[in-house]
Design a protein around this motif. Sequence first.
Motif, PDB file in Angstrom:
ATOM      1  N   GLU A 162       0.834  -1.194   0.000  1.00 54.49           N
ATOM      2  CA  GLU A 162       0.000   0.000   0.000  1.00 54.49           C
ATOM      3  C   GLU A 162       0.876   1.254   0.000  1.00 54.49           C
ATOM      4  N   PRO A 163       0.405   2.339  -0.649  1.00 55.24           N
ATOM      5  CA  PRO A 163       1.183   3.587  -0.629  1.00 55.24           C
ATOM      6  C   PRO A 163       1.433   4.064   0.801  1.00 55.24           C
ATOM      7  N   PHE A 164       2.684   4.416   1.084  1.00 51.03           N
ATOM      8  CA  PHE A 164       3.077   4.901   2.399  1.00 51.03           C
ATOM      9  C   PHE A 164       3.514   6.370   2.323  1.00 51.03           C
ATOM     10  N   TYR A 165       4.318   6.685   1.313  1.00 48.54           N
ATOM     11  CA  TYR A 165       4.753   8.064   1.046  1.00 48.54           C
ATOM     12  C   TYR A 165       4.536   8.282  -0.447  1.00 48.54           C
ATOM     13  N   TRP A 166       3.721   9.304  -0.797  1.00 48.43           N
ATOM     14  CA  TRP A 166       3.298   9.453  -2.184  1.00 48.43           C
ATOM     15  C   TRP A 166       3.205  10.935  -2.546  1.00 48.43           C
ATOM     16  N   ASP A 167       3.803  11.288  -3.675  1.00 44.33           N
ATOM     17  CA  ASP A 167       3.696  12.653  -4.195  1.00 44.33           C
ATOM     18  C   ASP A 167       4.140  13.699  -3.170  1.00 44.33           C
ATOM     19  N   GLY A 168       5.237  13.381  -2.458  1.00 46.69           N
ATOM     20  CA  GLY A 168       5.832  14.364  -1.557  1.00 46.69           C
ATOM     21  C   GLY A 168       5.260  14.432  -0.168  1.00 46.69           C
ATOM     22  N   LYS A 169       4.414  13.471   0.211  1.00 43.16           N
ATOM     23  CA  LYS A 169       3.895  13.513   1.586  1.00 43.16           C
ATOM     24  C   LYS A 169       3.494  12.107   2.036  1.00 43.16           C
ATOM     25  N   PHE A 170       3.432  11.926   3.366  1.00 42.51           N
ATOM     26  CA  PHE A 170       2.996  10.661   3.933  1.00 42.51           C
ATOM     27  C   PHE A 170       1.491  10.516   3.745  1.00 42.51           C
ATOM     28  N   VAL A 171       1.084   9.316   3.359  1.00 44.76           N
ATOM     29  CA  VAL A 171      -0.330   9.070   3.089  1.00 44.76           C
ATOM     30  C   VAL A 171      -1.150   9.196   4.367  1.00 44.76           C
ATOM     31  N   ASN A 172      -0.647   8.644   5.476  1.00 39.90           N
ATOM     32  CA  ASN A 172      -1.317   8.743   6.773  1.00 39.90           C
ATOM     33  C   ASN A 172      -0.344   9.347   7.793  1.00 39.90           C
ATOM     34  N   ALA A 173      -0.665  10.516   8.292  1.00 38.64           N
ATOM     35  CA  ALA A 173       0.208  11.195   9.252  1.00 38.64           C
ATOM     36  C   ALA A 173       0.394  10.337  10.499  1.00 38.64           C
ATOM     37  N   GLY A 174       1.632  10.231  10.945  1.00 43.46           N
ATOM     38  CA  GLY A 174       1.937   9.478  12.159  1.00 43.46           C
ATOM     39  C   GLY A 174       2.125   7.988  11.943  1.00 43.46           C
ATOM     40  N   GLN A 175       1.879   7.497  10.734  1.00 43.79           N
ATOM     41  CA  GLN A 175       2.055   6.071  10.461  1.00 43.79           C
ATOM     42  C   GLN A 175       3.535   5.701  10.468  1.00 43.79           C
ATOM     43  N   LYS A 176       3.858   4.506  10.977  1.00 41.24           N
ATOM     44  CA  LYS A 176       5.240   4.039  11.036  1.00 41.24           C
ATOM     45  C   LYS A 176       5.385   2.726  10.289  1.00 41.24           C
ATOM     46  N   LEU A 177       6.562   2.510   9.743  1.00 40.56           N
ATOM     47  CA  LEU A 177       6.895   1.185   9.230  1.00 40.56           C
ATOM     48  C   LEU A 177       7.106   0.262  10.417  1.00 40.56           C
ATOM     49  N   GLN A 178       6.550  -0.934  10.351  1.00 40.26           N
ATOM     50  CA  GLN A 178       6.612  -1.880  11.457  1.00 40.26           C
ATOM     51  C   GLN A 178       7.539  -3.051  11.115  1.00 40.26           C
ATOM     52  N   LYS A 179       8.106  -3.643  12.143  1.00 38.74           N
ATOM     53  CA  LYS A 179       8.899  -4.848  11.960  1.00 38.74           C
ATOM     54  C   LYS A 179       8.064  -5.896  11.207  1.00 38.74           C
ATOM     55  N   GLY A 180       8.646  -6.473  10.160  1.00 38.46           N
ATOM     56  CA  GLY A 180       7.945  -7.458   9.350  1.00 38.46           C
ATOM     57  C   GLY A 180       7.251  -6.880   8.132  1.00 38.46           C
ATOM     58  N   ASP A 181       7.100  -5.546   8.061  1.00 34.46           N
ATOM     59  CA  ASP A 181       6.506  -4.932   6.870  1.00 34.46           C
ATOM     60  C   ASP A 181       7.416  -5.131   5.665  1.00 34.46           C
ATOM     61  N   VAL A 182       6.812  -5.435   4.516  1.00 34.94           N
ATOM     62  CA  VAL A 182       7.571  -5.481   3.268  1.00 34.94           C
ATOM     63  C   VAL A 182       7.600  -4.070   2.691  1.00 34.94           C
ATOM     64  N   PHE A 183       8.809  -3.578   2.502  1.00 30.72           N
ATOM     65  CA  PHE A 183       9.047  -2.198   2.083  1.00 30.72           C
ATOM     66  C   PHE A 183       9.434  -2.178   0.608  1.00 30.72           C
ATOM     67  N   ASN A 184       8.819  -1.271  -0.154  1.00 32.38           N
ATOM     68  CA  ASN A 184       9.157  -1.080  -1.564  1.00 32.38           C
ATOM     69  C   ASN A 184       9.272   0.410  -1.865  1.00 32.38           C
ATOM     70  N   SER A 185      10.030   0.728  -2.896  1.00 32.64           N
ATOM     71  CA  SER A 185      10.158   2.132  -3.274  1.00 32.64           C
ATOM     72  C   SER A 185      10.485   2.253  -4.752  1.00 32.64           C
ATOM     73  N   GLN A 186       9.793   3.178  -5.411  1.00 33.65           N
ATOM     74  CA  GLN A 186      10.105   3.525  -6.793  1.00 33.65           C
ATOM     75  C   GLN A 186      10.676   4.933  -6.817  1.00 33.65           C
ATOM     76  N   VAL A 187      11.841   5.075  -7.451  1.00 31.51           N
ATOM     77  CA  VAL A 187      12.511   6.365  -7.571  1.00 31.51           C
ATOM     78  C   VAL A 187      12.881   6.570  -9.029  1.00 31.51           C
ATOM     79  N   ALA A 188      12.663   7.775  -9.534  1.00 31.51           N
ATOM     80  CA  ALA A 188      13.055   8.117 -10.899  1.00 31.51           C
ATOM     81  C   ALA A 188      13.754   9.469 -10.905  1.00 31.51           C
ATOM     82  N   ILE A 189      14.822   9.554 -11.683  1.00 36.51           N
ATOM     83  CA  ILE A 189      15.603  10.781 -11.843  1.00 36.51           C
ATOM     84  C   ILE A 189      15.593  11.150 -13.323  1.00 36.51           C
TER      85      ILE A 189
END
Length: 311
Positions: A162-189
Amino acid sequence: MKALVKQYLFLLLAVGLFTSCDEDDEPAPVLPKPTIDNIEVGLGNNGVGVIGRDFHLNADILAGDKIENVQVRIQQRSGETYSKVWQHEITWDQYKGAKNAKVHKHFDIPADAAEGNYDFLIMVNNQNGAKLEEKRSIILYEEKNLPVNPQLSIFNLFAKGEPFYWDGKFVNAGQKLQKGDVFNSQVAISGVKGDGKMYLLLINKKLNHRPESVEQIDFSKAIVYDVYEHKGWAAADFFTNSIFDPATFTPVRDFPNLTIGAANDNNAPQPSPVNGAKPWESGTYYYGVVYKNTTYDFSFFHYIELPIEMK
């Protein structure tokens, strides 16, 4: 008796003259001078400035006595052609009274600067009157004339799909990544060509390590989420760690997974253990991209702060 007095006075006068001459012949005391090391002029020490944009300077200073101030001056060279007469000087007084200082500055090249080759002077003034001047060469470009112009175009994060940080801001304020969460990121330059390489990094903020160039990355402190490179690009294009076939919109190279709390990161060619100075811990992490264009010696970086909960 008078003769003895005259002889005594003559002797005193001679001794005084000899002492005065001797003092005049003594060399002036040598003032201890400051020294300067680890100089970086321009991001990645490339000596390139962009008019109207941020410029990077780093230097380690050891004063001979105590620092009065630190100055930089950008000045035109004789024999060079410019569109107008221009120079720029900055004085930093914040180091006054210090014996040593790490000068890490970012300042804008003024918008009224003229393109061209310049002398970049770093001047350290001591309170005892001693001075040190170091000279480097830099080139100032208008943005439109840059050989490459790396700019961030996509910087998105996902957690558990699920989107966590999108278009320059956090989707849900105060949300944290938790142990066991699968983390992904797309970056383009955008705006890159030739050869280049990006690192996507997670670094615990308490380690006080926030590299601004690939050369500065300390992999004993940095958890590598992804590393990817491009080679031989003849024309400027977007560079991303997630590539799709435009005809079928199927993944050619998808962004990787990294589980928060994983034993190893995604460094390449060999994953690195997440231990030692960089164990997973609850706290604030830097997450960012560090990019180096090796063809044109141009660097780029961008970071956000990311909360992680390991309970």
